[in-house]
Design a protein around this motif. Structure first.
Motif, PDB file in Angstrom:
ATOM      1  N   ARG A 136      -7.350 -11.107  11.999  1.00 48.60           N
ATOM      2  CA  ARG A 136      -7.846  -9.953  12.743  1.00 48.60           C
ATOM      3  C   ARG A 136      -6.872  -8.783  12.701  1.00 48.60           C
ATOM      4  N   GLY A 137      -5.633  -9.041  12.357  1.00 49.19           N
ATOM      5  CA  GLY A 137      -4.670  -7.968  12.152  1.00 49.19           C
ATOM      6  C   GLY A 137      -4.770  -7.478  10.722  1.00 49.19           C
ATOM      7  N   ARG A 138      -5.111  -6.195  10.534  1.00 50.74           N
ATOM      8  CA  ARG A 138      -5.292  -5.679   9.179  1.00 50.74           C
ATOM      9  C   ARG A 138      -5.212  -4.161   9.188  1.00 50.74           C
ATOM     10  N   THR A 139      -4.571  -3.625   8.156  1.00 50.54           N
ATOM     11  CA  THR A 139      -4.457  -2.178   8.039  1.00 50.54           C
ATOM     12  C   THR A 139      -4.164  -1.793   6.606  1.00 50.54           C
ATOM     13  N   PHE A 140      -4.410  -0.536   6.281  1.00 48.35           N
ATOM     14  CA  PHE A 140      -4.048  -0.014   4.965  1.00 48.35           C
ATOM     15  C   PHE A 140      -2.638   0.566   5.009  1.00 48.35           C
ATOM     16  N   THR A 141      -1.935   0.475   3.880  1.00 49.02           N
ATOM     17  CA  THR A 141      -0.580   0.996   3.743  1.00 49.02           C
ATOM     18  C   THR A 141      -0.508   1.836   2.471  1.00 49.02           C
ATOM     19  N   THR A 142       0.683   2.371   2.198  1.00 47.44           N
ATOM     20  CA  THR A 142       0.865   3.108   0.944  1.00 47.44           C
ATOM     21  C   THR A 142       0.983   2.174  -0.245  1.00 47.44           C
ATOM     22  N   GLY A 143       1.307   0.902  -0.009  1.00 50.05           N
ATOM     23  CA  GLY A 143       1.468  -0.062  -1.091  1.00 50.05           C
ATOM     24  C   GLY A 143       2.132  -1.318  -0.557  1.00 50.05           C
ATOM     25  N   ALA A 144       2.414  -2.265  -1.448  1.00 50.48           N
ATOM     26  CA  ALA A 144       2.988  -3.540  -1.026  1.00 50.48           C
ATOM     27  C   ALA A 144       4.391  -3.372  -0.454  1.00 50.48           C
ATOM     28  N   ASP A 320      -1.194  -4.908  -2.904  1.00 45.90           N
ATOM     29  CA  ASP A 320      -1.391  -3.584  -3.481  1.00 45.90           C
ATOM     30  C   ASP A 320      -2.850  -3.378  -3.851  1.00 45.90           C
ATOM     31  N   GLY A 321      -3.372  -2.189  -3.567  1.00 47.62           N
ATOM     32  CA  GLY A 321      -4.697  -1.830  -4.031  1.00 47.62           C
ATOM     33  C   GLY A 321      -4.658  -1.111  -5.361  1.00 47.62           C
ATOM     34  N   HIS A 322      -3.563  -0.371  -5.608  1.00 47.94           N
ATOM     35  CA  HIS A 322      -3.483   0.410  -6.838  1.00 47.94           C
ATOM     36  C   HIS A 322      -3.001  -0.409  -8.034  1.00 47.94           C
ATOM     37  N   LYS A 323      -3.037  -1.715  -7.893  1.00 45.88           N
ATOM     38  CA  LYS A 323      -2.789  -2.599  -9.045  1.00 45.88           C
ATOM     39  C   LYS A 323      -4.139  -3.203  -9.469  1.00 45.88           C
ATOM     40  N   LEU A 324      -4.358  -4.461  -9.158  1.00 42.76           N
ATOM     41  CA  LEU A 324      -5.545  -5.141  -9.675  1.00 42.76           C
ATOM     42  C   LEU A 324      -6.855  -4.714  -9.012  1.00 42.76           C
ATOM     43  N   LEU A 325      -6.791  -4.067  -7.865  1.00 43.14           N
ATOM     44  CA  LEU A 325      -8.032  -3.569  -7.273  1.00 43.14           C
ATOM     45  C   LEU A 325      -8.517  -2.320  -8.006  1.00 43.14           C
ATOM     46  N   ASN A 326      -7.604  -1.664  -8.706  1.00 41.49           N
ATOM     47  CA  ASN A 326      -7.940  -0.484  -9.512  1.00 41.49           C
ATOM     48  C   ASN A 326      -8.521   0.649  -8.672  1.00 41.49           C
ATOM     49  N   VAL A 327      -7.804   0.978  -7.603  1.00 45.86           N
ATOM     50  CA  VAL A 327      -8.098   2.183  -6.820  1.00 45.86           C
ATOM     51  C   VAL A 327      -6.899   3.124  -6.942  1.00 45.86           C
ATOM     52  N   PRO A 328      -7.047   4.402  -6.578  1.00 50.08           N
ATOM     53  CA  PRO A 328      -5.964   5.367  -6.814  1.00 50.08           C
ATOM     54  C   PRO A 328      -4.717   5.085  -5.976  1.00 50.08           C
ATOM     55  N   TYR A 329      -3.581   5.546  -6.508  1.00 45.56           N
ATOM     56  CA  TYR A 329      -2.380   5.611  -5.681  1.00 45.56           C
ATOM     57  C   TYR A 329      -2.650   6.575  -4.538  1.00 45.56           C
ATOM     58  N   ASP A 330      -2.083   6.423  -3.353  1.00 41.30           N
ATOM     59  CA  ASP A 330      -1.297   5.277  -2.956  1.00 41.30           C
ATOM     60  C   ASP A 330      -2.140   4.424  -2.034  1.00 41.30           C
ATOM     61  N   CYS A 331      -2.232   3.145  -2.329  1.00 39.38           N
ATOM     62  CA  CYS A 331      -3.075   2.265  -1.517  1.00 39.38           C
ATOM     63  C   CYS A 331      -2.541   0.841  -1.536  1.00 39.38           C
ATOM     64  N   GLY A 332      -2.276   0.327  -0.365  1.00 38.97           N
ATOM     65  CA  GLY A 332      -1.925  -1.076  -0.198  1.00 38.97           C
ATOM     66  C   GLY A 332      -2.591  -1.591   1.060  1.00 38.97           C
ATOM     67  N   PHE A 333      -2.379  -2.864   1.354  1.00 36.38           N
ATOM     68  CA  PHE A 333      -2.983  -3.443   2.550  1.00 36.38           C
ATOM     69  C   PHE A 333      -2.045  -4.488   3.133  1.00 36.38           C
ATOM     70  N   PHE A 334      -2.188  -4.706   4.431  1.00 36.57           N
ATOM     71  CA  PHE A 334      -1.352  -5.665   5.150  1.00 36.57           C
ATOM     72  C   PHE A 334      -2.241  -6.449   6.096  1.00 36.57           C
ATOM     73  N   PHE A 335      -2.182  -7.775   5.990  1.00 38.76           N
ATOM     74  CA  PHE A 335      -2.949  -8.661   6.846  1.00 38.76           C
ATOM     75  C   PHE A 335      -1.988  -9.524   7.663  1.00 38.76           C
ATOM     76  N   TYR A 336      -2.342  -9.790   8.914  1.00 36.86           N
ATOM     77  CA  TYR A 336      -1.506 -10.647   9.754  1.00 36.86           C
ATOM     78  C   TYR A 336      -2.382 -11.380  10.765  1.00 36.86           C
ATOM     79  N   ARG A 337      -1.937 -12.558  11.152  1.00 36.60           N
ATOM     80  CA  ARG A 337      -2.759 -13.428  11.992  1.00 36.60           C
ATOM     81  C   ARG A 337      -2.674 -13.083  13.488  1.00 36.60           C
ATOM     82  N   HIS A 338      -1.573 -12.483  13.903  1.00 36.55           N
ATOM     83  CA  HIS A 338      -1.336 -12.250  15.325  1.00 36.55           C
ATOM     84  C   HIS A 338      -1.706 -10.794  15.638  1.00 36.55           C
TER      85      HIS A 338
END
Length: 520
Positions: A136-144, A320-338
């Protein structure tokens, strides 16, 4: 000069975009002279009155654009781990600029943007076969890299808070690092050291460790002597048992040089989880591109799928989103359980104008679960590309990328002048099952090996990264563009490598002849 909306100039720019995208060939690198010309034509000082829209558009298209590389446009750019941009993501990216939403505050009655980003994050979790209700913890970031900063920050909050609870003997209700600061919280908890335990860490992990106040030297490599990626479980437990010390364990999920994984079995992953639970450690995964292996299935990819199993047992994961997801820079994601822990660190106190009501959708304002208080709508291209191609489309892209990487590895192995790395791939061809999207190799001729990357890239037909393996230069190919075509691109790569090897042989022959003549 005041800005004015000029639809005609925008149409002209779109014609340039259409011309670029319709081209059947994109050089991986511009010629050095072209780069020098672009730099020379760039503006050094602020114009007093401005060039105007028409002149500026021409300046960008005619002077600057030729000096840009084809990293995203070309399927033959194998440097770093650089994805392309899918057509759906590119359309969405234009909308991002057009509507220019600030998605930091969740105001669903005013804009759909934060809801769309949450939908995109949920779809990503589903692509990776992770339950959105468990993450349930999730957000977008600039990258990994930013994701690793968030992971260590959340881990820091968790392990220090747990230590404070043990000291105070409370079941809850005590402040942590986010409120007290690292020094005071550690002092109150009796902590003298915060350490990050990992194997073959990416440089960004040490960078993140510096940013969150641990220091780069707090990152310890606890790998086995016979395998630089695998955890030495006995050494790990000894480090976890250090007195007055709290720990974060970080797993490399597809290491940057070889693409290998730190764990390849559920048993290894479970053992790490048990050790972390036993010693109160936080388990973080650097899954920059390795997390995408979770989308796969079947015996052909069984080995790499097993390498990403550790993620389902982790407390947090960065990608990272701008690697294998093939979306533009800058895009990453962060997931966490708490879900509440990030808000302990990133919430904005004493800012009434940023507060929102607690809504039934339970979507937090992104500014309270990440570093940025304002940012672009980076989740829209993710939403668009997942909606357009779905699970099956992304699996097909990834399968093509992996098959191409393995075809490259076979070509290297079959070539008498090249040597595949790591060395175990030379001994056991079945180890090709370990190859994900990265191929590492070197030239057997040591003099050529020192120049190999430079000579390959000078062709502008393909681009590769240089790295080191066991203190020697090595060439690294990372396959991550959605446009990969195994047959077409293998032909291009083989042609370039054969040409480089042949020209080196000819040069050596000519030099030998010259040396003989000089001796006469």
């Amino acid at each position: 000069m005041r800005p004015q909306t000029n639809i005609t100039e925008l149409h002209t720019l779109h014609e340039h975009i259409e011309q670029v995208l319709s081209s059947s060939h994109h050089a991986t690198l511009p010629a050095p002279s072209t780069v020098r010309s672009a730099i020379a034509s760039s503006i050094n000082h602020l114009p007093e009155h401005g060039l105007g829209l028409y002149a500026t558009r021409n300046h960008l298209v005619d002077d600057i654009a030729p000096g840009l590389n084809g990293s995203s446009l070309s399927p033959n750019y194998y440097g770093f781990v650089t994805g392309g941009i899918t057509p759906a993501a590119r359309i969405a990216e234009h909308m991002v600029s057009l509507y220019d939403q600030n998605v930091s505050v969740h105001l669903p009655e005013q804009s759909v943007s934060t809801v769309i980003e949450d939908r995109a994050l949920r779809m990503l979790l589903e692509l990776f076969r992770l339950d959105p209700e468990e993450w349930r913890g999730r957000t977008f970031t600039t990258g990994a890299t930013a994701g690793n900063v968030l992971g260590l920050a959340c881990g820091r909050e968790y392990v220090v808070w747990q230590a404070l609870r043990r000291v105070k003997g409370e079941e809850g209700g005590c402040d942590g690092v986010g409120e007290l600061g690292l020094l005071e919280a550690c002092w109150k908890a009796g902590i003298e050291r915060v350490q990050v335990l990992t194997t073959a860490p990416h440089s960004s992990l040490r960078k993140a460790s510096s940013v969150v106040g641990f220091g780069r030297s707090s990152v310890y490599d606890v790998a086995r002597a016979d395998d630089p990626l695998a955890f030495d479980m006995e050494k790990l437990e000894r480090m976890l048992s250090r007195e007055k010390t709290v720990s974060i364990v970080a797993i490399s999920c597809s290491e940057v040089n070889t693409g290998g994984f730190a764990t390849y079995s559920q048993q290894e992953a479970s053992q790490l989880r048990l050790l972390c639970d036993k010693h109160g450690a936080w388990l973080h995964v650097d899954g920059a591109f390795g997390i995408f292996a979770r989308a796969l299935s079947g015996t052909e990819f069984e080995r790499v799928v097993s390498g990403a199993q550790c993620i389902q047992l982790a407390d947090s994961v960065a990608g990272d989103g701008h690697k294998l997801l093939n979306v533009p820079y800058d895009c990453g994601f962060f997931f966490y359980r708490h879900p509440d822990i990030a808000q302990e660190i990133f919430r904005n106190p004493n800012a009434a104008y940023l507060k929102t009501e607690q809504l039934a959708d339970k979507i937090p304002s992104p500014l309270n679960v990440g570093m940025e208080n304002s940012r672009r709508f980076r989740g829209l291209p993710v939403y668009a590309t997942l909606a357009a191609y779905g699970r099956c489309g992304y699996i097909a892209m990834l399968e093509h990328q992996i098959r191409f990487a393995r075809a490259v590895a076979k070509f290297v192995c079959d070539n008498e002048e090249l040597e595949i790395l790591p060395e175990r791939l030379q001994i056991n061809p079945n180890s090709f099952q370990d190859i994900f999207i990265i191929v590492l190799f070197k030239a057997k001729d040591r003099a050529l090996n020192r120049e190999l990357v430079k000579r390959i890239n000078a062709t502008s037909r393909i681009y590769v990264s240089g790295t080191e393996w066991k203190d020697e230069p090595a060439t690294r190919i990372a396959v991550s563009n959605w446009q990969v075509d195994v047959k077409r691109d293998l032909s291009v790569l083989e042609s370039v490598l054969q040409s480089v090897l042949s020209s080196w042989t000819e040069e050596k022959k000519e030099n030998t002849e010259v040396t003989k003549l000089k001796r006469k």
